[in-house]
Each structure stands twice: as structure tokens, then as C-alpha cells.
Design a protein around this motif. Sequence first.
Motif, PDB file in Angstrom:
ATOM      1  N   GLU A  43       0.813  -1.263   0.005  1.00  0.00           N
ATOM      2  CA  GLU A  43      -0.032   0.041  -0.032  1.00  0.00           C
ATOM      3  C   GLU A  43       0.799   1.311  -0.008  1.00  0.00           C
ATOM      4  O   GLU A  43       0.441   2.181  -0.708  1.00  0.00           O
ATOM      5  CB  GLU A  43      -0.998  -0.055   1.386  1.00  0.00           C
ATOM      6  CG  GLU A  43      -1.947  -0.909   1.006  1.00  0.00           C
ATOM      7  CD  GLU A  43      -3.141  -0.773   2.202  1.00  0.00           C
ATOM      8  OE1 GLU A  43      -3.238   0.191   2.943  1.00  0.00           O
ATOM      9  OE2 GLU A  43      -3.892  -1.766   2.523  1.00  0.00           O
ATOM     10  N   GLU A  45       3.688   1.738  -1.113  1.00  0.00           N
ATOM     11  CA  GLU A  45       4.523   1.905  -2.301  1.00  0.00           C
ATOM     12  C   GLU A  45       3.917   2.865  -3.347  1.00  0.00           C
ATOM     13  O   GLU A  45       4.528   3.524  -3.967  1.00  0.00           O
ATOM     14  CB  GLU A  45       5.085   0.765  -2.999  1.00  0.00           C
ATOM     15  CG  GLU A  45       5.991   0.777  -4.141  1.00  0.00           C
ATOM     16  CD  GLU A  45       6.665  -0.582  -4.457  1.00  0.00           C
ATOM     17  OE1 GLU A  45       5.964  -1.853  -4.177  1.00  0.00           O
ATOM     18  OE2 GLU A  45       7.746  -0.543  -4.987  1.00  0.00           O
ATOM     19  N   THR A  46       2.600   2.904  -3.382  1.00  0.00           N
ATOM     20  CA  THR A  46       1.936   3.772  -4.201  1.00  0.00           C
ATOM     21  C   THR A  46       1.344   4.694  -3.732  1.00  0.00           C
ATOM     22  O   THR A  46       0.248   5.499  -4.480  1.00  0.00           O
ATOM     23  CB  THR A  46       0.762   2.649  -5.101  1.00  0.00           C
ATOM     24  OG1 THR A  46      -0.075   2.013  -4.156  1.00  0.00           O
ATOM     25  CG2 THR A  46       1.574   1.759  -6.085  1.00  0.00           C
ATOM     26  N   ASP A  47       1.425   4.907  -2.412  1.00  0.00           N
ATOM     27  CA  ASP A  47       0.752   6.256  -1.512  1.00  0.00           C
ATOM     28  C   ASP A  47       1.662   7.515  -1.980  1.00  0.00           C
ATOM     29  O   ASP A  47       2.804   7.529  -1.639  1.00  0.00           O
ATOM     30  CB  ASP A  47       0.740   5.860  -0.311  1.00  0.00           C
ATOM     31  CG  ASP A  47       0.068   6.955   0.636  1.00  0.00           C
ATOM     32  OD1 ASP A  47      -0.037   8.039   0.166  1.00  0.00           O
ATOM     33  OD2 ASP A  47      -0.062   6.768   1.701  1.00  0.00           O
ATOM     34  N   PRO A  48       0.970   8.381  -2.652  1.00  0.00           N
ATOM     35  CA  PRO A  48       1.666   9.548  -2.948  1.00  0.00           C
ATOM     36  C   PRO A  48       2.151  10.442  -1.968  1.00  0.00           C
ATOM     37  O   PRO A  48       3.159  11.034  -1.934  1.00  0.00           O
ATOM     38  CB  PRO A  48       0.762  10.372  -3.836  1.00  0.00           C
ATOM     39  CG  PRO A  48      -0.638   9.899  -3.621  1.00  0.00           C
ATOM     40  CD  PRO A  48      -0.443   8.411  -3.109  1.00  0.00           C
ATOM     41  N   TYR A 100      12.100  -2.097  -4.130  1.00  0.00           N
ATOM     42  CA  TYR A 100      11.099  -1.015  -3.478  1.00  0.00           C
ATOM     43  C   TYR A 100      11.333   0.356  -4.453  1.00  0.00           C
ATOM     44  O   TYR A 100      12.361   0.616  -4.609  1.00  0.00           O
ATOM     45  CB  TYR A 100      11.043  -0.753  -2.033  1.00  0.00           C
ATOM     46  CG  TYR A 100       9.659  -0.184  -1.449  1.00  0.00           C
ATOM     47  CD1 TYR A 100       8.763  -1.178  -1.398  1.00  0.00           C
ATOM     48  CD2 TYR A 100       9.642   0.969  -0.987  1.00  0.00           C
ATOM     49  CE1 TYR A 100       7.790  -1.176  -0.852  1.00  0.00           C
ATOM     50  CE2 TYR A 100       8.353   1.294  -0.289  1.00  0.00           C
ATOM     51  CZ  TYR A 100       7.473   0.364  -0.275  1.00  0.00           C
ATOM     52  OH  TYR A 100       6.284   0.586   0.147  1.00  0.00           O
ATOM     53  N   LYS A 102      10.833   3.207  -3.987  1.00  0.00           N
ATOM     54  CA  LYS A 102      11.124   4.262  -3.130  1.00  0.00           C
ATOM     55  C   LYS A 102      12.408   4.265  -2.508  1.00  0.00           C
ATOM     56  O   LYS A 102      12.657   3.070  -2.109  1.00  0.00           O
ATOM     57  CB  LYS A 102       9.715   4.635  -2.425  1.00  0.00           C
ATOM     58  CG  LYS A 102       8.710   5.137  -3.191  1.00  0.00           C
ATOM     59  CD  LYS A 102       7.602   5.390  -2.400  1.00  0.00           C
ATOM     60  CE  LYS A 102       6.255   5.837  -3.423  1.00  0.00           C
ATOM     61  NZ  LYS A 102       5.066   5.874  -2.679  1.00  0.00           N
TER      62      LYS A 102
END
Length: 271
Positions: A43, A45-48, A100, A102
Amino acid sequence: MNDLKTVSVEIEDGIAWVALNRPEKRNAMSPTLHLEMDRVLAELETDPAVRCLVVTGAGKAFSAGQDLKEFFRELDGKPAETKRATEAANRWRWDRLYNYGKPTIAMVNGFCVGGAFMQLIACDFAIAAEDATFSLSEINWGIIPGGLVARVMTEALGYRDALDLCLTGRAFDGAEAARLRLVNEAVPLDGLKARVKELATLLMSKDPVAYRCTKEAVRRVRSMPFDQAYDYLNAKMQEVHQAGGGRAQREGISQFIDQKSYKPVEGSYSH
Ligand code: ACO
């Protein structure tokens, strides 16, 4: 993520502080914890709102490794549950973290044992408290460093040191972990969070596409012959250009050559 029982998540100034949260069990990794970490990392990883991920532990441990009771004893003779827990364990500790999208930092606040070496080595950076205690204790209770632990130890350390730590199971502190280059740095515990925050801030200042592609490139080329590495890095460079239509490189050059607003040797261009 309100239903988490074994993991805590705090997002502040772009940094997600993700803590294994079973302090009374020294953050030993149970099947529930593995399933929750697998979900949380996916979750975030794609949370801005998240631009850097820190993995740590609540209380006085980073993690005491696999939960000997819940992961080993209670799964014994249950192949379906074992498969599900093992897959989740390997997925979050290695597949997700190593790849990952990020920046990732392991903040080792205390005991780091056995299976916890996977998330330790998978992160881009590891900063430890000087007095944290590390041990590959597997041999001390009659198994081997499994999952990918023995493999990633030889990736992270020299052969002699990897063998020493796997074969003796001896405990060593954060200062020795830094000398062995198992972690980047060891700092006093009371300065640990501030140092990790400082590093996270530096990593978040980088162009995010260039950061992701650089770490993927460094990791992938390690096992490639030079001719394949040339090809791979050329293709990776095209990926960086395509991601922003070449804007990043043009902007980075312009801010240095024309605007004279920064020097690449001293820090990142403003993106
Ligand atoms: N699995 C299950 N329970 C654990 C684990 C573990 N890995 N580590 C600690 N606990 C539990 C203890 O049983 C104890 O439970 P209790 O309160 O119900 O008795 C509680 O956590 C606190 O542990 P203590 O040993 O009392 O804490 P202390 O701070 O004195 O010692 C230490 C911490 C050194 C980490 C010790 O708990 C230990 O050696 N743990 C085992 C570590 C280990 O070998 N892990 C497996 C690695 S191999 C692998 O991961 C595949």
C-alpha cells in the motif's frame, strides 16, 4: 490500515515510519506480522504521501527474527499455512523491499536476529544504534540461516565474515556491524532517529525516477558481464529519459549551466 495488530505506520513529512510492533515479543515475526507487513509495504509503495520508507521496531528490538513459537512450532505439520506465511515472509522481506520503488532505510534500534537480516540487507541503507545486538542465532538452535539469509550475507559481506557470523551465531554490536559494512553507520541510540530523518531528507531531495533507476541499475549489473551491463544501462538510461520526456536531464543541466542555482557535486537540482 486501521486494523493492524502487529505493525504500526506513521507518515510524516513524506517519510513512512513502519515499525514491527510486538515489543513484548521483541518484534519476533509471526505469520500475522508477515501478512500485515506484506500488505502495508504494497500500500505504501503507491501512496503519493510517502516518498521514503523506514523499517524499524517498537521498543528495544528491531526484530528477534522469526517467532519460534508461532512461525515454527505452531506451523509444524500445517503445509498450507506454512506456505502462505513463508511466501508472505519472503515477499515483504526481500522481493518487495529489495525492489521497492522508493528509498528505503532500515533503522536498527536494538536486537536484530536471524530472519530479520533479510529486511536489513534488502533496504537501500541501514543505520544502527551503536549498542544494537545482532546475531545469526540459527546455528544455536539447530537450523541454518534459511529464506535467503545465507545467500544475502554473502552478497553483503566478505566470504570470511559471512561464514564467521553464520557458523558461530555470535552476538555483535552496531559498531562492529558498521565496521563489517553490514550497516552503513552506527550512531548513539539517542541520535538514531534524527540521523535517519536527515538521511531520508537527503534521499527525498533526489529526482525520484533517477533514484529508483539508479538503485535498480546498481543491483542488476552486479551479476552481469560487461557487455550485458552496457546494454542494460543504455536501456535503463532510456527509461529515465522516457519517464519524464527528458525533462529531468534538461532541467538539471539548465539549473546548473544557465540559472547557476546549484552545483551537482554539492546537491540535487530542484525538481
Ligand atoms: N520467537 C518467539 N518469542 C520470542 C522470540 C522469538 N524469536 N524472541 C523473544 N521472544 C519472546 C520471549 O519468549 C519472551 O516471551 P515471554 O515474555 O512470553 O516469556 C519475550 O519475547 C521477551 O523475550 P526475553 O528473552 O525475555 O527478552 P530479552 O530482552 O531478555 O532477550 C533476546 C531478547 C536476546 C532477543 C532473546 O529473546 C532471544 O534470544 N530471542 C530469540 C532470538 C532468535 O534466536 N530468533 C530466531 C532467529 S532464527 C530465524 O529467524 C529463522
